[in-house]
Scaffold this active site. Structure first.
Site, PDB file in Angstrom:
ATOM      1  N   ILE A  45       4.144   7.431  -2.356  1.00 29.43           N
ATOM      2  CA  ILE A  45       4.511   6.336  -3.137  1.00 29.43           C
ATOM      3  C   ILE A  45       4.817   4.871  -2.893  1.00 29.43           C
ATOM      4  CG2 ILE A  45       7.220   6.584  -3.365  1.00 29.43           C
ATOM      5  CD1 ILE A  45       6.299   6.776  -6.150  1.00 29.43           C
ATOM      6  N   GLN A  67       0.269   2.242   0.815  1.00 33.69           N
ATOM      7  CA  GLN A  67      -1.220   1.543  -0.984  1.00 33.69           C
ATOM      8  C   GLN A  67      -1.652   1.852  -1.510  1.00 33.69           C
ATOM      9  OE1 GLN A  67      -4.847  -0.529   0.996  1.00 33.69           O
ATOM     10  NE2 GLN A  67      -4.786   1.296   1.366  1.00 33.69           N
ATOM     11  N   ASP A  88      10.609  14.581   3.117  1.00 35.44           N
ATOM     12  CA  ASP A  88       9.738  14.417   4.360  1.00 35.44           C
ATOM     13  C   ASP A  88       9.223  15.713   3.948  1.00 35.44           C
ATOM     14  OD1 ASP A  88       8.976  13.980   7.225  1.00 35.44           O
ATOM     15  OD2 ASP A  88      10.855  12.433   6.868  1.00 35.44           O
ATOM     16  N   LEU A  89       7.704  15.018   4.551  1.00 36.19           N
ATOM     17  CA  LEU A  89       6.949  16.048   4.817  1.00 36.19           C
ATOM     18  C   LEU A  89       7.161  16.997   6.619  1.00 36.19           C
ATOM     19  CD1 LEU A  89       3.344  15.020   4.083  1.00 36.19           C
ATOM     20  CD2 LEU A  89       5.239  16.651   2.318  1.00 36.19           C
ATOM     21  N   ALA A 107       0.935  11.272   1.299  1.00 36.77           N
ATOM     22  CA  ALA A 107       1.786  10.788   3.111  1.00 36.77           C
ATOM     23  C   ALA A 107       1.042  11.601   3.878  1.00 36.77           C
ATOM     24  CB  ALA A 107       3.175  11.661   2.930  1.00 36.77           C
ATOM     25  N   SER A 167     -10.179  12.829   4.368  1.00 35.33           N
ATOM     26  CA  SER A 167     -10.510  11.194   4.688  1.00 35.33           C
ATOM     27  C   SER A 167     -11.794  10.999   5.543  1.00 35.33           C
ATOM     28  CB  SER A 167      -9.917  10.789   6.414  1.00 35.33           C
ATOM     29  OG  SER A 167      -9.813   9.449   6.828  1.00 35.33           O
ATOM     30  N   GLU A 226     -12.482   9.189   8.780  1.00 36.15           N
ATOM     31  CA  GLU A 226     -12.190   9.860   9.786  1.00 36.15           C
ATOM     32  C   GLU A 226     -13.313  11.107  10.237  1.00 36.15           C
ATOM     33  OE1 GLU A 226     -11.587   7.567  12.246  1.00 36.15           O
ATOM     34  OE2 GLU A 226     -11.758   5.566  11.127  1.00 36.15           O
ATOM     35  N   TYR A 229      -5.515  11.991  14.511  1.00 37.40           N
ATOM     36  CA  TYR A 229      -5.591  11.403  13.481  1.00 37.40           C
ATOM     37  C   TYR A 229      -6.149  12.261  12.309  1.00 37.40           C
ATOM     38  CZ  TYR A 229      -5.916   9.104   8.644  1.00 37.40           C
ATOM     39  OH  TYR A 229      -5.808   8.900   7.466  1.00 37.40           O
TER      40      TYR A 229
END
Length: 329
Positions: free
Chosen positions: A9, A12, A63-64, A86, A132, A134, A156
């Site tokens: 949260i 961005q 936390d993840l 996240a 994403s 990517e 990533y």
């Protein structure tokens, strides 16, 4: 009052999404990591929703990397919607910390999906996974759609691909209402300062103000599909309002080089970027993604979503914001 939980949260996308959901009357909950320094600048303006009779924004430590905290939180909150935003989201950095990136960005999605099942909310909750562009990496088709084969080119992207396919798997295995948004590059004045577009707009503003001389960049010939993050979170929300879960590309169907972004950003303040931009090979990726351009036709047809801001307008509004931030308040 519908209740939403947002991981990431303070980022961005998370901050824009929190704004949107609060405007729509939601009770919004966000997961934040405990650290010695406070990193909530992007949501500080939402403090009015954290206090008093109008309190509709709640922040929870979690936390993840911690599955127990996720199960407990979901059991306690019983949210109607979950937006998993996240991640360790910097592509170049993922080559330096691949194990951490895989754990948070990839396995983290497994933890929260499993927490949905273990907390017993699977039949009611609607889940959004931030995928994403990517993942397309070394692109197999131009433009890229929901059916284009993936070819990730970074730790990533590999982690995001894991999270994406886990979302599909849990949707099919447990009949979850789970969607993935395959978002192409989306920027804003709230973009992290280590990302190339924000590095450029901050540098243009600072050089114009006499506070900086040069800007160091890596590959400026790669092509990207850039949109406005504030518009893209609307697409996320729309995905979870449909009758059936599905995956969608959000993009502009335009591609531009970093050189073009430099032209617009520096031109906005009357400068020639050629006088200030220097090459730094330390900023190159071991494996480059040369071209990304997304086809958002499915999102337009099924969600009624389309981008309003294109690269030129986006670069200009970012430069304007960074110039304004340097002026005395």
């Amino acid at each position: 009052m519908r209740k939403a939980l947002i991981t990431g949260i303070t980022g961005q996308d998370g901050s824009y999404l929190a704004e949107l959901l609060l405007e729509k009357g939601y009770e919004v909950h966000g997961i934040v990591r405990r650290s010695s320094s406070i990193n909530r600048a992007r949501i500080d303006h939402l403090q009015a929703f954290e206090h008093g009779e109008n309190k509709r924004l709640w922040l929870h430590y979690g936390d993840l990397a911690d599955s127990v905290s996720l199960v407990k939180l979901l059991y306690q909150l019983q949210p109607d919607e979950i937006y998993n935003l996240a991640a360790q989201s910097h592509v170049r950095v993922s080559f330096d910390i691949p194990e951490y990136t895989a754990d948070i960005t990839g396995v983290g999605a497994a933890r929260i999906l499993e927490a949905v099942i273990e907390s017993g909310i699977g039949k009611k909750v609607r889940y959004y996974q931030a995928s994403s562009s990517e993942m397309f990496g070394k692109v197999q088709a131009v433009p890229q759609t929901e059916t284009t084969p993936f070819y990730p080119r970074s730790p990533y992207a590999c982690a995001k691909l894991m999270a994406h396919w886990l979302t599909v798997n849990y949707r099919e295995s447990y009949n979850l209402f789970a969607c993935s948004g395959i978002l192409f590059n989306h920027e804003s004045p709230r973009r992290g300062e280590s990302f190339v577009t924000r590095k450029i707009t901050i540098a243009a503003a600072r050089i114009k103000a006499g506070l900086q001389k040069d800007l160091f960049l890596g590959n400026i010939d790669s092509k990207r599909d850039w949109g406005y993050a504030k518009e893209y979170v609307e697409g996320m929300w729309r995905m979870l309002q449909q009758d059936e879960p599905d995956d969608y590309v959000l993009a502009t169907n335009e591609t531009h080089t970093i050189r073009e972004f430099l032209d617009v950003a520096f031109g906005r303040v009357g400068l020639d970027w050629h006088d200030h931009v220097k090459f730094d090979d330390r900023l190159l990726r071991p494996a480059e993604v040369d071209l990304l351009i997304g086809d958002y036709a499915k999102a337009q047809a099924k969600l009624g979503w389309e981008p309003a801001t294109r690269m030129k307008g986006l670069a200009e509004l970012m430069v304007d914001a960074d110039c304004a931030a340097l002026r005395p308040q």
